[in-house]
Scaffold this active site. Structure first.
Site, PDB file in Angstrom:
ATOM      1  N   HIS A   1      22.061  -4.471 -41.087  1.00 46.58           N
ATOM      2  CA  HIS A   1      20.786  -3.795 -40.837  1.00 46.58           C
ATOM      3  C   HIS A   1      21.034  -2.280 -40.791  1.00 46.58           C
ATOM      4  O   HIS A   1      21.831  -1.797 -39.980  1.00 46.58           O
ATOM      5  CB  HIS A   1      20.205  -4.296 -39.516  1.00 46.58           C
ATOM      6  CG  HIS A   1      18.826  -3.795 -39.219  1.00 46.58           C
ATOM      7  ND1 HIS A   1      17.693  -4.326 -39.791  1.00 46.58           N
ATOM      8  CD2 HIS A   1      18.399  -2.805 -38.393  1.00 46.58           C
ATOM      9  CE1 HIS A   1      16.622  -3.702 -39.332  1.00 46.58           C
ATOM     10  NE2 HIS A   1      17.023  -2.766 -38.479  1.00 46.58           N
TER      11      HIS A   1
ATOM     12  N   ASP B   1      19.372   1.296 -40.223  1.00 48.83           N
ATOM     13  CA  ASP B   1      18.204   1.973 -39.656  1.00 48.83           C
ATOM     14  C   ASP B   1      18.101   3.393 -40.187  1.00 48.83           C
ATOM     15  O   ASP B   1      18.965   4.226 -39.936  1.00 48.83           O
ATOM     16  CB  ASP B   1      18.314   2.003 -38.124  1.00 48.83           C
ATOM     17  CG  ASP B   1      17.994   0.653 -37.514  1.00 48.83           C
ATOM     18  OD1 ASP B   1      16.923   0.102 -37.827  1.00 48.83           O
ATOM     19  OD2 ASP B   1      18.824   0.143 -36.733  1.00 48.83           O
TER      20      ASP B   1
ATOM     21  N   GLY C   1      21.970  -4.745 -32.242  1.00 48.69           N
ATOM     22  CA  GLY C   1      22.868  -3.600 -32.321  1.00 48.69           C
ATOM     23  C   GLY C   1      23.786  -3.532 -31.127  1.00 48.69           C
ATOM     24  O   GLY C   1      24.931  -3.982 -31.170  1.00 48.69           O
ATOM     25  N   SER C   2      23.266  -2.994 -30.017  1.00 51.95           N
ATOM     26  CA  SER C   2      24.132  -2.716 -28.863  1.00 51.95           C
ATOM     27  C   SER C   2      24.848  -3.955 -28.343  1.00 51.95           C
ATOM     28  O   SER C   2      26.015  -3.889 -27.968  1.00 51.95           O
ATOM     29  CB  SER C   2      23.317  -2.057 -27.751  1.00 51.95           C
ATOM     30  OG  SER C   2      22.139  -2.775 -27.499  1.00 51.95           O
TER      31      SER C   2
ATOM     32  N   MET D   1       8.976  -5.485 -34.467  1.00 51.98           N
ATOM     33  CA  MET D   1       9.756  -4.679 -33.526  1.00 51.98           C
ATOM     34  C   MET D   1       9.510  -5.201 -32.111  1.00 51.98           C
ATOM     35  O   MET D   1       8.366  -5.315 -31.681  1.00 51.98           O
ATOM     36  CB  MET D   1       9.342  -3.209 -33.599  1.00 51.98           C
ATOM     37  CG  MET D   1       9.698  -2.499 -34.895  1.00 51.98           C
ATOM     38  SD  MET D   1      11.428  -2.620 -35.344  1.00 51.98           S
ATOM     39  CE  MET D   1      12.219  -1.795 -33.959  1.00 51.98           C
TER      40      MET D   1
ATOM     41  N   GLY E   1      13.215   3.736 -32.784  1.00 53.75           N
ATOM     42  CA  GLY E   1      13.803   5.066 -32.571  1.00 53.75           C
ATOM     43  C   GLY E   1      15.198   5.039 -31.975  1.00 53.75           C
ATOM     44  O   GLY E   1      16.031   5.870 -32.302  1.00 53.75           O
ATOM     45  N   PHE E   2      15.440   4.070 -31.094  1.00 52.49           N
ATOM     46  CA  PHE E   2      16.720   4.060 -30.387  1.00 52.49           C
ATOM     47  C   PHE E   2      17.243   2.645 -30.173  1.00 52.49           C
ATOM     48  O   PHE E   2      16.450   1.719 -29.971  1.00 52.49           O
ATOM     49  CB  PHE E   2      16.573   4.739 -29.013  1.00 52.49           C
ATOM     50  CG  PHE E   2      16.104   6.155 -29.123  1.00 52.49           C
ATOM     51  CD1 PHE E   2      17.012   7.182 -29.322  1.00 52.49           C
ATOM     52  CD2 PHE E   2      14.747   6.456 -29.072  1.00 52.49           C
ATOM     53  CE1 PHE E   2      16.567   8.497 -29.465  1.00 52.49           C
ATOM     54  CE2 PHE E   2      14.294   7.761 -29.212  1.00 52.49           C
ATOM     55  CZ  PHE E   2      15.206   8.786 -29.405  1.00 52.49           C
ATOM     56  N   GLY E   3      18.573   2.509 -30.204  1.00 47.05           N
ATOM     57  CA  GLY E   3      19.197   1.243 -29.850  1.00 47.05           C
ATOM     58  C   GLY E   3      19.299   1.137 -28.333  1.00 47.05           C
ATOM     59  O   GLY E   3      19.027   2.109 -27.615  1.00 47.05           O
ATOM     60  N   GLY E   4      19.644  -0.026 -27.848  1.00 42.09           N
ATOM     61  CA  GLY E   4      19.931  -0.206 -26.435  1.00 42.09           C
ATOM     62  C   GLY E   4      18.729  -0.302 -25.510  1.00 42.09           C
ATOM     63  O   GLY E   4      18.873  -0.196 -24.297  1.00 42.09           O
TER      64      GLY E   4
ATOM     65  N   MET F   1      15.977   6.804 -40.074  1.00 40.12           N
ATOM     66  CA  MET F   1      14.992   7.509 -39.235  1.00 40.12           C
ATOM     67  C   MET F   1      14.880   8.963 -39.686  1.00 40.12           C
ATOM     68  O   MET F   1      15.896   9.594 -39.982  1.00 40.12           O
ATOM     69  CB  MET F   1      15.438   7.466 -37.774  1.00 40.12           C
ATOM     70  CG  MET F   1      15.711   6.072 -37.249  1.00 40.12           C
ATOM     71  SD  MET F   1      16.071   6.124 -35.490  1.00 40.12           S
ATOM     72  CE  MET F   1      16.554   4.410 -35.211  1.00 40.12           C
TER      73      MET F   1
ATOM     74  N   SER G   1      22.892  -4.343 -36.458  1.00 40.36           N
ATOM     75  CA  SER G   1      22.387  -2.991 -36.728  1.00 40.36           C
ATOM     76  C   SER G   1      23.509  -1.962 -36.610  1.00 40.36           C
ATOM     77  O   SER G   1      24.121  -1.807 -35.549  1.00 40.36           O
ATOM     78  CB  SER G   1      21.275  -2.638 -35.748  1.00 40.36           C
ATOM     79  OG  SER G   1      21.034  -1.249 -35.802  1.00 40.36           O
TER      80      SER G   1
ATOM     81  N   ASP H   1      13.616  -7.361 -34.134  1.00 37.33           N
ATOM     82  CA  ASP H   1      14.506  -6.205 -33.983  1.00 37.33           C
ATOM     83  C   ASP H   1      14.227  -5.480 -32.672  1.00 37.33           C
ATOM     84  O   ASP H   1      13.143  -4.938 -32.468  1.00 37.33           O
ATOM     85  CB  ASP H   1      14.270  -5.271 -35.187  1.00 37.33           C
ATOM     86  CG  ASP H   1      15.161  -4.035 -35.195  1.00 37.33           C
ATOM     87  OD1 ASP H   1      16.075  -3.941 -34.362  1.00 37.33           O
ATOM     88  OD2 ASP H   1      14.932  -3.176 -36.071  1.00 37.33           O
TER      89      ASP H   1
ATOM     90  N   HIS I   1      15.853  -0.682 -42.998  1.00 34.22           N
ATOM     91  CA  HIS I   1      14.645  -0.535 -42.173  1.00 34.22           C
ATOM     92  C   HIS I   1      14.233   0.940 -42.201  1.00 34.22           C
ATOM     93  O   HIS I   1      14.851   1.779 -41.554  1.00 34.22           O
ATOM     94  CB  HIS I   1      14.995  -1.015 -40.746  1.00 34.22           C
ATOM     95  CG  HIS I   1      13.913  -0.849 -39.747  1.00 34.22           C
ATOM     96  ND1 HIS I   1      14.121  -1.045 -38.393  1.00 34.22           N
ATOM     97  CD2 HIS I   1      12.599  -0.524 -39.862  1.00 34.22           C
ATOM     98  CE1 HIS I   1      12.990  -0.829 -37.728  1.00 34.22           C
ATOM     99  NE2 HIS I   1      12.062  -0.505 -38.599  1.00 34.22           N
TER     100      HIS I   1
ATOM    101  N   MET J   1      12.252   3.870 -41.140  1.00 34.14           N
ATOM    102  CA  MET J   1      11.371   4.430 -40.103  1.00 34.14           C
ATOM    103  C   MET J   1      11.098   5.872 -40.502  1.00 34.14           C
ATOM    104  O   MET J   1      11.547   6.825 -39.853  1.00 34.14           O
ATOM    105  CB  MET J   1      12.067   4.335 -38.740  1.00 34.14           C
ATOM    106  CG  MET J   1      12.093   2.911 -38.210  1.00 34.14           C
ATOM    107  SD  MET J   1      13.276   2.675 -36.871  1.00 34.14           S
ATOM    108  CE  MET J   1      14.736   2.323 -37.830  1.00 34.14           C
TER     109      MET J   1
HETATM  110  C1  DX5 Z   1      15.518   0.649 -33.247  1.00 36.49           C
HETATM  111  C2  DX5 Z   1      16.185   0.019 -34.426  1.00 36.49           C
HETATM  112  C3  DX5 Z   1      16.996  -1.176 -34.118  1.00 36.49           C
HETATM  113  C4  DX5 Z   1      18.123  -0.952 -33.123  1.00 36.49           C
HETATM  114  C5  DX5 Z   1      18.285  -2.227 -32.361  1.00 36.49           C
HETATM  115  O1  DX5 Z   1      14.587   1.571 -33.713  1.00 36.49           O
HETATM  116  O2  DX5 Z   1      15.220  -0.385 -35.390  1.00 36.49           O
HETATM  117  O3  DX5 Z   1      17.487  -1.782 -35.301  1.00 36.49           O
HETATM  118  O4  DX5 Z   1      19.340  -0.612 -33.715  1.00 36.49           O
HETATM  119  O5  DX5 Z   1      19.225  -1.998 -31.369  1.00 36.49           O
HETATM  120  P1  DX5 Z   1      19.374  -2.956 -30.108  1.00 36.49           P
HETATM  121  O6  DX5 Z   1      19.797  -4.297 -30.614  1.00 36.49           O
HETATM  122  O7  DX5 Z   1      20.438  -2.266 -29.313  1.00 36.49           O
HETATM  123  O8  DX5 Z   1      18.051  -3.003 -29.408  1.00 36.49           O
HETATM  124 ZN    ZN Z   2      15.930  -1.602 -37.122  1.00 41.11          ZN
END
Ligand code: DX5
Ligand code: ZN
Length: 218
Positions: free
Chosen positions: A33, A35, A195-196, A137, A142-145, A37, A8, A173, A66, A68
């Site tokens: 990937h 994202d 992602g992270s 999901m 909304g957020f990574g990590g 938003m 991601s 994801d 993706h 959102m």
């Molecule tokens: C969250 C995103 C994910 C996000 C995943 O809304 O859809 O794709 O980047 O990040 P990690 O792997 O850090 O949870």
């Molecule tokens: Zn995603």
């Protein structure tokens, strides 16, 4: 189905996007990937179709986009023209799900349907024959990590069963790292977003370790 890795870009450093995305490609990831938003469906804002078109100039692997966003119908065509290969829309948005799926296909992209963590997996049933992928999901979008939500494992099993022998991928994801990867693979995920975890430290080495884990399940 061969397991696909879809890192991601949300966790890339946007000041050095080309450098970071090249790392993803060079490390051998199958997809990127992306994202998207809108600050409405989710409380965060990322990029739109013009930026996806720009990225297309420097990245050659397929874009797994993706969405959102609350009104995907208005934007699907533009994301497809920008070079999105796979486009996934949330079941929870206000637009008609069938219309979104059909439009994605008409535009020449591959359609997928996404479920947020609180949406029952049974809602997928009517769409199973018209989509190429289910995206589950395992965090709130909304957020990574964020941390992997444990009950996602049961949900993966449910969807794996529902897919049966259809040629439909099962993507997961959110919160995927060295510890949760074996759990989701065992449950039946075949397409992995991360992602992270992948962007922290050395991308090459992280992907190599992911592949080692994947090899135990193939
Ligand atoms: C969250 C995103 C994910 C996000 C995943 O809304 O859809 O794709 O980047 O990040 P990690 O792997 O850090 O949870
Ligand atoms: Zn995603």
């Amino acid at each position: 189905m061969k397991t696909i890795l879809s890192p991601s870009m949300l966790s890339a450093d946007f000041a050095y996007l080309e450098r970071d995305l090249k790392k993803v490609e060079d490390a051998g990831a199958e997809w990127l990937h992306v994202d998207v938003m809108d600050g409405n469906f989710v409380p965060n804002i990322t990029i739109g179709p013009d930026q996806v078109a720009d990225l297309r100039k420097v990245v050659n692997i397929p874009f797994d986009v993706h969405l959102m966003i609350n009104h995907p119908l208005q934007y699907i065509e533009r994301f497809a023209e920008a070079g999105s290969d796979i486009i996934t829309v949330h079941y929870e948005v206000q637009d008609d799900t069938n219309a979104c799926i059909q439009l994605i296909r008409q535009c020449g992209a591959s359609p997928g349907l996404v479920l947020s963590p609180d949406t029952e997996t049974c809602v997928l049933e009517p769409y199973m024959d018209s989509i190429d992928m289910v995206l589950l999901m395992s965090v709130y979008p909304g957020f990574g990590g964020q941390s992997y939500i444990e009950r996602s494992t049961r949900r993966i099993r449910e969807v794996r069963k529902m897919i049966g022998d259809r040629p439909v991928r099962l993507e997961i994801d959110g919160g995927i790292n060295m510890e949760t990867l074996p759990v989701v693979l065992e449950a039946g995920a075949d397409t992995i977003v991360s992602g992270s975890c992948l962007f922290k430290g050395n991308m090459h080495e992280n992907i190599r370790r992911f592949r080692e884990i994947i090899a135990q399940f193939e």
